[in-house]
Design a protein around this motif. Structure first.
Motif, PDB file in Angstrom:
ATOM      1  N   GLY A   1      -1.727   7.575 -10.800  1.00  0.00           N
ATOM      2  CA  GLY A   1      -1.470   6.374 -10.004  1.00  0.00           C
ATOM      3  C   GLY A   1      -1.403   5.124 -10.862  1.00  0.00           C
ATOM      4  O   GLY A   1      -0.505   4.287 -10.699  1.00  0.00           O
TER       5      GLY A   1
ATOM      6  N   TRP B   1       1.834   5.031 -12.671  1.00  0.00           N
ATOM      7  CA  TRP B   1       2.908   4.664 -11.755  1.00  0.00           C
ATOM      8  C   TRP B   1       2.938   3.129 -11.567  1.00  0.00           C
ATOM      9  O   TRP B   1       3.991   2.501 -11.614  1.00  0.00           O
ATOM     10  CB  TRP B   1       2.704   5.397 -10.433  1.00  0.00           C
TER      11      TRP B   1
ATOM     12  N   ASP C   1       0.786  -1.241   0.000  1.00  0.00           N
ATOM     13  CA  ASP C   1       0.000   0.000   0.000  1.00  0.00           C
ATOM     14  C   ASP C   1       0.823   1.300   0.000  1.00  0.00           C
ATOM     15  O   ASP C   1       0.638   2.135  -0.881  1.00  0.00           O
ATOM     16  CB  ASP C   1      -0.985  -0.037   1.167  1.00  0.00           C
ATOM     17  N   PRO C   2       1.763   1.470   0.974  1.00  0.00           N
ATOM     18  CA  PRO C   2       2.495   2.754   0.983  1.00  0.00           C
ATOM     19  C   PRO C   2       3.336   2.995  -0.270  1.00  0.00           C
ATOM     20  O   PRO C   2       3.555   4.143  -0.656  1.00  0.00           O
ATOM     21  CB  PRO C   2       3.387   2.644   2.230  1.00  0.00           C
TER      22      PRO C   2
ATOM     23  N   ARG D   1      -2.224  10.311  -4.674  1.00  0.00           N
ATOM     24  CA  ARG D   1      -2.595  11.466  -3.827  1.00  0.00           C
ATOM     25  C   ARG D   1      -1.948  12.777  -4.269  1.00  0.00           C
ATOM     26  O   ARG D   1      -2.365  13.846  -3.840  1.00  0.00           O
ATOM     27  CB  ARG D   1      -2.196  11.172  -2.375  1.00  0.00           C
ATOM     28  N   ILE D   2      -0.942  12.715  -5.124  1.00  0.00           N
ATOM     29  CA  ILE D   2      -0.183  13.933  -5.483  1.00  0.00           C
ATOM     30  C   ILE D   2      -1.049  15.038  -6.091  1.00  0.00           C
ATOM     31  O   ILE D   2      -1.057  16.157  -5.581  1.00  0.00           O
ATOM     32  CB  ILE D   2       1.034  13.589  -6.383  1.00  0.00           C
TER      33      ILE D   2
ATOM     34  N   ILE E   1       0.218   3.837  -3.168  1.00  0.00           N
ATOM     35  CA  ILE E   1      -0.864   4.829  -3.046  1.00  0.00           C
ATOM     36  C   ILE E   1      -0.388   6.282  -3.169  1.00  0.00           C
ATOM     37  O   ILE E   1      -1.144   7.143  -3.619  1.00  0.00           O
ATOM     38  CB  ILE E   1      -1.642   4.620  -1.711  1.00  0.00           C
ATOM     39  N   TRP E   2       0.881   6.552  -2.816  1.00  0.00           N
ATOM     40  CA  TRP E   2       1.313   7.952  -2.714  1.00  0.00           C
ATOM     41  C   TRP E   2       1.142   8.719  -4.027  1.00  0.00           C
ATOM     42  O   TRP E   2       0.771   9.890  -4.032  1.00  0.00           O
ATOM     43  CB  TRP E   2       2.758   8.045  -2.199  1.00  0.00           C
ATOM     44  N   MET E   3       1.332   8.044  -5.152  1.00  0.00           N
ATOM     45  CA  MET E   3       1.230   8.732  -6.440  1.00  0.00           C
ATOM     46  C   MET E   3      -0.220   9.160  -6.729  1.00  0.00           C
ATOM     47  O   MET E   3      -0.444  10.193  -7.354  1.00  0.00           O
ATOM     48  CB  MET E   3       1.746   7.807  -7.541  1.00  0.00           C
TER      49      MET E   3
END
Lengths: 360, 200
Positions: free
Chosen positions: B31, B34, B11-12, B19-20, B15-17
């Motif tokens: 996302g 990515w 997950d970490p 949220r950008i 998921i970060w992409m």
């Protein structure tokens, strides 16, 4: 850009086939396989270890890999017994059965399709034959999920799967018999004799290319470099249909049926078999998976498929390193024994309701 | 270890992409891109590792196939149908082995894909999509075409990408170690050349 386009069109959707099946069966317990309450808790590590064995078989024997992947889904992970625990009229029985079928196909078929596509890219394709096979494949791989998804119970699937394994066992057995061995030995001797004499033979290329002698609906006779060949144009169409239908029904790749078909039945040169089989496998696989998953909304446990692919990679890396210690014929004999055992067990469980080989 | 545990671990990293951009559909598109990039690069590197681990094995299969096939082409040129059948039979046998070993090889480039799809379902289970003329679909309906497109473009870019360019070159060298596969056109060109020599 494609992702953005599809996202723009996306809107929230309604409940799917699995949710309906769960609502009908009302199972209770901790969420397990496919998040179904009370379903087996699948350990991805067990999936990986079993797939190492599948990968080892792929790289040593070939044809038996898809079967062993199926045995893993049905027996090793206990999905067969779980599906059978629901009455055969219940939707959950059939959803799990379809999920096993499409999981096998994902596992074996995608790699087969991708591999075949590379041969296809090499440009070695007989267009009319490829098209005939592709038409047959499309027919077979669309029709089977449409006709059978949601209708085949685990018991019936087991029976047919067992029959197919027995057939494959017989084929492997034939290859280990003196008759099967002699055919290969004779081919090797003839090839060696030609290789030795080739320096003395002169190529006569006066009759270049393909010249069609006669062409009817059932027989095409042509000469290629002056050597006469013939084939029945209906055979690829019918063969493509049945191979794709069988592959789709059993949840196997189909490449291992197509390659011997094109060479033994259709008698094509190797140069053309590679590219032609590519088109048929590729089209058949895309069709079958898409119709199971998009039209029939069959769910699969993705983490298990991923872990199994990793296992296949490890197994296929080990395979070539161990095969030099085990002669090819002994490997085949080992798989004949396995095929007879698995085939008899699944056939009897599927058609009679009990196993005629241990454990009963 | 269950699937859910695998997805929570991933997950970490994934998921970060999403949220950008701070905007839903743009974040989803970024996302997905990515994830396609990760699945492609990890898959291609795994496939290269699997290939080089057994490169002699792959070279032997390929050489066996090419040699028997070339012999069958020569047999055809000599109008020797029996020899053609024998050589073609052996070439097909070798092709069968090559075909299955490559199926296993390609599995090594695809293993990240099911994890990616599984994670997408884990993360976006509550969000269903409906596409005109198709109906309700899952996130895999978006990811799979995007991945295929990404993989295709990546294949086209390989000759210009540092590490992948070298991998491609070394694989080609290994595969061609047993000689080049003759085509029937080569047979025709050979005879044309011979005729030209005789005429000259």
């Amino acid at each position: 850009m494609l992702a953005a386009l599809v996202c723009l069109m996306a809107t929230p959707a309604l409940a799917d086939r699995l949710a309906e099946a769960i609502a009908e069966a009302k199972p209770a317990g901790e969420p397990g396989y496919l998040q179904i309450p009370g379903a087996p808790q699948l350990n991805v590590i067990i999936g990986l270890v079993w797939a190492v064995w599948v990968g080892w078989i792929f790289s040593t024997v070939g044809a038996f890999g898809g079967i062993m992947a199926g045995v893993g889904h049905i027996t090793i992970y206990g999905l067969g017994d779980y599906a059978k625990s629901f009455k055969k009229t219940m939707k959950l029985n059939k959803v799990v059965t379809d999920s096993i079928r499409v999981s096998n196909q994902w596992l074996v078929g995608c790699s087969a399709a991708l591999s075949s596509f590379n041969y296809f890219k090499a440009g070695r394709l007989v267009a009319p034959l490829g098209i005939a096979l592709a038409i047959g494949s499309v027919g077979g791989s669309w029709l089977i999920p449409i006709l059978t998804a949601g209708k085949i119970s685990l018991k019936a699937y087991l029976g047919y799967f067992g029959l197919f394994v027995l057939f494959l066992g017989c084929y492997l057995f034939y290859e280990t018999t003196p008759a099967g061995q002699n055919k290969k030995k004779a081919a090797k001797e003839a090839a060696k004799a030609f290789q030795d004499s080739v320096k003395n033979e002169t190529a006569d290329t006066s009759d270049q290319g393909v010249k069609v002698v006669t062409f009817t609906l059932t027989k095409c006779v042509f000469t290629f470099f002056g050597v006469e060949f013939s084939f029945n144009p209906i055979i690829p169409l019918v063969g493509g249909f049945f191979i794709a239908a069988l592959a789709s029904f059993l949840g196997v790749g189909g490449g291992f049926l197509l390659v011997p078909f094109l060479t033994s039945v259709a008698g094509l040169p190797m140069y053309l078999v590679a590219g032609t089989s590519a088109l048929a496998v590729f089209v058949g696989m895309i069709n079958s998976i898409a119709s199971y998953m998009l039209l029939k909304q069959t769910p699969v446990e993705w983490s298990l498929i991923g872990a199994e692919l990793v296992g296949i990679v490890i197994g296929s890396m080990i395979g070539p390193r161990t095969s030099k210690y085990i002669p090819d014929i002994w490997l085949k004999r080992l798989f004949v024994v396995l095929a007879v055992y698995v085939g008899l067990r699944y056939c009897s469980k599927g058609f009679l309701g009990y196993s005629i080989v241990p454990p009963f | 270890m269950t699937g859910t545990e695998v997805y929570s671990f991933l997950d970490p990293f994934l998921i970060w992409m999403f949220r950008i951009p701070g905007q839903a559909w743009l974040g989803f598109a970024l996302g997905i891109t990515w994830i396609c990039l990760l699945a492609t690069v990890i898959g291609e590197l795994s496939m290269a590792a699997a290939y080089f681990f057994n490169k002699r094995h792959f070279a032997n299969h390929s050489a066996d196939m090419v040699q028997n096939h070339n012999l069958s082409v020569q047999a055809l040129g000599c109008k020797n149908k029996e020899a053609w059948k024998a050589c073609n039979h052996l070439a097909n046998d070798a092709f069968g082995k090559n075909f299955f070993s490559h199926i296993a090889l390609f599995a090594s480039s695809l293993w990240p894909v099911p994890f990616a799809i599984g994670w997408l379902y884990y993360r976006f289970a509550g969000v269903d999509f409906s596409v005109p003329y198709v109906g309700e679909v899952g996130p895999s309906f978006i990811f799979i075409p995007a991945y295929i497109l990404f993989r295709y473009l990546f294949g086209k870019l390989k000759p210009w990408l540092p590490v992948f360019r070298t991998i491609k070159r070394k694989i080609t060298e290994n595969e061609n170690a047993g000689g080049t596969m003759l085509s029937y056109a080569d047979l025709m060109q050979g005879s044309e050349k011979k005729e030209a020599e005789q005429a000259g």
